[in-house]
Scaffold this motif. Structure first.
Motif, PDB file in Angstrom:
ATOM      1  N   PHE A  35       0.904  -1.177  -0.181  1.00 47.49           N
ATOM      2  CA  PHE A  35      -0.120   0.070  -0.043  1.00 47.49           C
ATOM      3  C   PHE A  35       0.869   1.146  -0.024  1.00 47.49           C
TER       4      PHE A  35
ATOM      5  N   TRP B 134     -17.034  -2.506   4.983  1.00 43.64           N
ATOM      6  CA  TRP B 134     -15.719  -3.709   4.763  1.00 43.64           C
ATOM      7  C   TRP B 134     -15.724  -4.461   3.578  1.00 43.64           C
TER       8      TRP B 134
ATOM      9  N   LEU C 271      -8.160  -0.250   6.898  1.00 40.24           N
ATOM     10  CA  LEU C 271      -7.490  -1.644   6.575  1.00 40.24           C
ATOM     11  C   LEU C 271      -7.504  -2.768   7.543  1.00 40.24           C
TER      12      LEU C 271
ATOM     13  N   HIS D 156      -6.327  -7.048   7.681  1.00 34.80           N
ATOM     14  CA  HIS D 156      -5.850  -8.383   7.023  1.00 34.80           C
ATOM     15  C   HIS D 156      -7.046  -9.420   7.329  1.00 34.80           C
TER      16      HIS D 156
ATOM     17  N   LYS E  99      -3.420  -4.259  10.713  1.00 35.87           N
ATOM     18  CA  LYS E  99      -4.561  -3.327  10.354  1.00 35.87           C
ATOM     19  C   LYS E  99      -3.978  -2.047  10.531  1.00 35.87           C
TER      20      LYS E  99
ATOM     21  N   MET F 100      -3.102   0.925  -3.936  1.00 42.98           N
ATOM     22  CA  MET F 100      -3.311  -0.640  -3.547  1.00 42.98           C
ATOM     23  C   MET F 100      -2.712  -1.609  -4.313  1.00 42.98           C
TER      24      MET F 100
ATOM     25  N   SER G 143      -3.283  -6.611  -2.043  1.00 45.91           N
ATOM     26  CA  SER G 143      -4.052  -5.838  -1.524  1.00 45.91           C
ATOM     27  C   SER G 143      -5.522  -6.017  -1.327  1.00 45.91           C
ATOM     28  N   GLN G 144      -5.985  -6.850  -2.676  1.00 45.71           N
ATOM     29  CA  GLN G 144      -7.377  -7.358  -2.429  1.00 45.71           C
ATOM     30  C   GLN G 144      -7.644  -8.798  -2.238  1.00 45.71           C
TER      31      GLN G 144
ATOM     32  N   TYR H  35      -6.643  -8.268   2.319  1.00 45.36           N
ATOM     33  CA  TYR H  35      -6.995  -7.296   3.097  1.00 45.36           C
ATOM     34  C   TYR H  35      -8.552  -7.005   2.502  1.00 45.36           C
ATOM     35  N   LYS H  36      -9.292  -6.411   3.685  1.00 46.26           N
ATOM     36  CA  LYS H  36     -10.462  -5.659   3.351  1.00 46.26           C
ATOM     37  C   LYS H  36     -10.288  -4.229   3.788  1.00 46.26           C
ATOM     38  N   HIS H  37     -11.193  -3.248   3.207  1.00 44.03           N
ATOM     39  CA  HIS H  37     -11.048  -1.715   3.559  1.00 44.03           C
ATOM     40  C   HIS H  37     -12.349  -1.374   3.765  1.00 44.03           C
TER      41      HIS H  37
END
Length: 200
Positions: A19, A120, A147, A149, A156, A169, A173-174, A177-179
């Motif tokens: 990131f 999220w 963010l 994990h 986070k 990102m 990243s996708q 992780y969630k954001h």
């Protein structure tokens, strides 16, 4: 929260993904002008979304622009893009130069006040491929970006997305992780977010 210095690329210290954050990607003067034009000239829409069997209006306004009329779908919403205009093409080319990556579409989000949010999620739709690069430009009111994990509870991060900033990102990243942009407890003015993606 991260306390960031101007004119600096910040690489977040998180495992399994990359990131990168540019707090001053656009100058304040440029960011002010972009925000005003996008706010007034974008054909904003508000779609219905179904969560846990209940349908309600999305808590933000959106608009999609992209190449060749390719649709973008998320949360059972299918959006059909408008054609690129000179303003969005300018922003896209600046972002692509920094990312060294070509994007085919941009989703604009208008967070009208502190009640507008984005829960999220990961940008892991099949048309984006397995491990996409996502670039996000923020204009207007600062909002908290979070963010976390998927399996490592210690991994986070929260940071404030500043007016004129760019968040990239990258790899992992996708997948890992969630954001989200949570609702705010204090009053907030409008914020526009431009999220650049590549539809395969």
């Amino acid at each position: 929260m991260l306390d960031l210095f101007p004119n600096e690329k910040i690489t977040l210290n998180l495992p399994d993904a990359v990131f990168e954050y540019y707090p001053n990607f656009f100058s304040k003067e440029t960011a002010d002008e972009l925000f005003k034009k996008l706010l007034n000239e974008t054909p904003w829409q508000q779609d219905e979304i179904t969560v846990f069997g209940k349908t309600h209006l999305q808590p933000r306004l959106t608009a999609l622009y992209g190449n060749e009329g390719k649709p973008y779908s998320y949360s059972n919403i299918i959006m059909h893009p408008h054609y690129w205009n000179p303003l969005l093409t300018y922003i896209k080319e600046k972002v692509e130069e920094t990312c060294n990556h070509s994007f085919t579409t941009v989703l604009l989000n208008n967070y009208r006040n502190e009640k507008d949010s984005n829960g999220w999620h990961a940008d892991n739709e099949k048309e984006l491929g397995r491990d996409p690069i996502i670039a996000s430009v923020s204009l207007g009111e600062e909002r908290v970006f979070q963010l976390k994990h998927n399996t490592n509870k210690e991994a986070k991060q929260s940071l404030i997305l500043k007016h004129g900033s760019l968040l990239i990102m990258k790899k992992g990243s996708q997948i890992y992780y969630k954001h989200q942009i949570p609702k705010a407890t204090k009053q907030k003015k409008e914020r526009i977010n431009l999220t650049f993606r590549t539809i395969l």
